[in-house]
Write a protein that holds these residues in place. Structure first.
Motif, PDB file in Angstrom:
ATOM      1  N   GLN A   1       2.671   2.578  -1.157  1.00 36.18           N
ATOM      2  CA  GLN A   1       2.592   1.580  -0.254  1.00 36.18           C
ATOM      3  C   GLN A   1       3.647   0.433  -0.346  1.00 36.18           C
ATOM      4  N   CYS A   2       3.549  -0.060  -1.507  1.00 33.17           N
ATOM      5  CA  CYS A   2       4.451  -1.202  -1.943  1.00 33.17           C
ATOM      6  C   CYS A   2       6.168  -1.053  -1.492  1.00 33.17           C
ATOM      7  N   ALA A   3       6.364   0.491  -1.845  1.00 28.63           N
ATOM      8  CA  ALA A   3       7.811   0.839  -1.480  1.00 28.63           C
ATOM      9  C   ALA A   3       7.953   0.949  -0.053  1.00 28.63           C
ATOM     10  N   ARG A   4       7.272   1.200   0.585  1.00 32.06           N
ATOM     11  CA  ARG A   4       7.353   0.973   2.059  1.00 32.06           C
ATOM     12  C   ARG A   4       7.216  -0.276   2.588  1.00 32.06           C
ATOM     13  N   LEU A   5       6.654  -1.156   2.073  1.00 33.02           N
ATOM     14  CA  LEU A   5       6.632  -2.518   2.396  1.00 33.02           C
ATOM     15  C   LEU A   5       7.912  -3.124   2.070  1.00 33.02           C
ATOM     16  N   VAL A   6       8.684  -2.664   0.914  1.00 32.96           N
ATOM     17  CA  VAL A   6       9.851  -3.261   0.659  1.00 32.96           C
ATOM     18  C   VAL A   6      10.731  -3.008   1.856  1.00 32.96           C
ATOM     19  N   LYS A   7      10.789  -1.812   2.297  1.00 33.07           N
ATOM     20  CA  LYS A   7      11.699  -1.275   3.427  1.00 33.07           C
ATOM     21  C   LYS A   7      11.396  -2.136   4.779  1.00 33.07           C
ATOM     22  N   ASP A   8      10.142  -2.266   5.098  1.00 28.78           N
ATOM     23  CA  ASP A   8       9.805  -2.900   6.257  1.00 28.78           C
ATOM     24  C   ASP A   8      10.033  -4.437   6.199  1.00 28.78           C
ATOM     25  N   PHE A   9       9.822  -5.045   4.952  1.00 28.62           N
ATOM     26  CA  PHE A   9       9.814  -6.632   5.147  1.00 28.62           C
ATOM     27  C   PHE A   9      10.763  -7.285   4.089  1.00 28.62           C
ATOM     28  N   GLY A  10      11.628  -6.566   3.358  1.00 23.43           N
ATOM     29  CA  GLY A  10      12.489  -7.102   2.224  1.00 23.43           C
ATOM     30  C   GLY A  10      11.873  -7.823   1.333  1.00 23.43           C
ATOM     31  N   PHE A  11      10.808  -7.247   0.833  1.00 26.26           N
ATOM     32  CA  PHE A  11      10.114  -7.930  -0.480  1.00 26.26           C
ATOM     33  C   PHE A  11      10.929  -7.659  -1.714  1.00 26.26           C
ATOM     34  N   CYS A  12      10.711  -8.440  -2.685  1.00 28.69           N
ATOM     35  CA  CYS A  12      11.020  -7.986  -4.030  1.00 28.69           C
ATOM     36  C   CYS A  12       9.747  -7.394  -4.586  1.00 28.69           C
ATOM     37  N   HIS A  13       9.723  -6.183  -4.954  1.00 26.53           N
ATOM     38  CA  HIS A  13       8.274  -5.692  -5.453  1.00 26.53           C
ATOM     39  C   HIS A  13       8.397  -5.623  -6.993  1.00 26.53           C
ATOM     40  N   LEU A  14       7.558  -6.276  -7.382  1.00 26.26           N
ATOM     41  CA  LEU A  14       7.182  -6.224  -8.926  1.00 26.26           C
ATOM     42  C   LEU A  14       5.887  -5.883  -9.111  1.00 26.26           C
TER      43      LEU A  14
END
Ligand code: AMP
Length: 203
Positions: free
Chosen positions: A20-33
Motif C-alpha cells: 500500500q505504501c508503494a502505491r501511496l508514493v505514486k499517488d501523493f509523492g511521499f517519501c516512504h521510509l
C-alpha cells in the motif's frame, strides 16, 4: 532536530502495508521510509554496532530499542530533505513522509514527536490474525526473512497486542487514527486509503 518538517502519515501492522505504501508514493509523492527496512539495512551494514541486537529483536519479534530506530528514521528523513525534492508538500526543510511500521511502542512515539516532529495522522491497517498469518506464511515461501515463520509470527502478534495497540489507542484519543480494514483485495484497500489520504491532505 529537523527544521519544521511536515509529517503526513504513519502506517503500521503486518497487513500488506509495504504494498500500500508503494502505491501511496505514486499517488501523493511521499517519501516512504520503512522502519523494518531501515533496521534490516543497519543490521547488514558492515561495522554496525547494532547488527546483532537488531537481528535478535527481528527474529524474536520484539521492538528494537527506540534510540536506534528513531535515529535511523531521523537520518533518513534528513537525507531526503537534503535532496531538495520538488513537488507538492516539498519545500525547503519540509517534506511529505510516509513512515511505515512506526511507531510500534509508546516510548518511540514520544521520542519521535519530541526530537523530530508531529504526525499528521496514523494509518492503521487492521485485519484478523488468521488473515495476517496466512499472508505472512505465504510471503515466507519466497521472502527469505528470518521472521516469516510460525514461531516468530506468534511472537510478533504478542508484541503487537502488548506494545503497539496502546500506541494506536493513544493516537485514537487524539483523533489521528485512520483505520482501514485490509481484509479486502489490494486494489480495494488502496482505493479506500487513497480517498482517506486525499481528504487528509486537502483539509
Ligand atoms: P516489519 O518489516 O515492519 O515487518 O518489521 C520487522 C521487525 O523489525 C519487527 O518485528 C521488529 O523486530 C523490527 N521493527 C520494525 N519496526 C520497528 C519499530 N518501529 N521499532 C522497533 N522495531 C521495529
Amino acid at each position: 532536530m529537523l527544521q519544521s518538517p511536515l509529517f503526513d502519515i504513519l502506517a503500521q501492522s503486518d497487513v500488506g502495508k509495504g504494498t500500500q505504501c508503494a502505491r501511496l508514493v505514486k499517488d501523493f509523492g511521499f517519501c516512504h521510509l520503512s522502519a523494518g527496512d531501515l533496521l534490516r539495512a543497519e543490521q547488514h551494514r558492515e561495522g554496525s554496532e547494532y547488527g546483532e541486537l537488531i537481528q535478535t529483536c527481528i527474529k524474536e519479534g520484539t521492538i528494537v530499542p527506540m534510540e536506534v530506530t528513531v535515529k535511523l528514521l531521523e537520518n533518513a528523513m534528513a537525507a531526503a530533505l537534503a535532496e531538495n525534492r520538488s513537488g507538492e508538500g516539498w519545500t525547503a526543510g519540509r517534506g511529505r513522509f510516509l513512515i511505515d511500521g512506526f511507531p510500534r511502542k509508546m516510548d518511540q512515539a514520544e521520542k519521535f514527536e519530541h526530537d523530530v516532529g508531529q504526525a499528521s495522522a496514523v494509518l492503521f491497517y487492521s485485519t484478523t490474525q488468521e488473515v495476517m498469518l496466512e499472508r505472512l506464511l505465504e510471503r515466507g515461501k519466497t521472502s527469505g526473512r528470518e521472521d516469516d515463520n510460525a514461531e516468530s509470527i506468534k511472537k510478533r502478534f504478542n508484541t503487537y497486542k502488548e506494545q503497539t495497540m496502546p500506541v494506536i489507542e493513544h493516537y485514537e484519543s487524539l483523533g489521528k487514527v485512520i483505520e482501514i480494514d485490509s481484509s479486502a483485495s489490494i486494489d480495494e484497500v488502496h482505493q479506500r486509503t487513497k480517498a482517506a489520504v486525499a481528504k487528509l491532505l486537502s483539509a
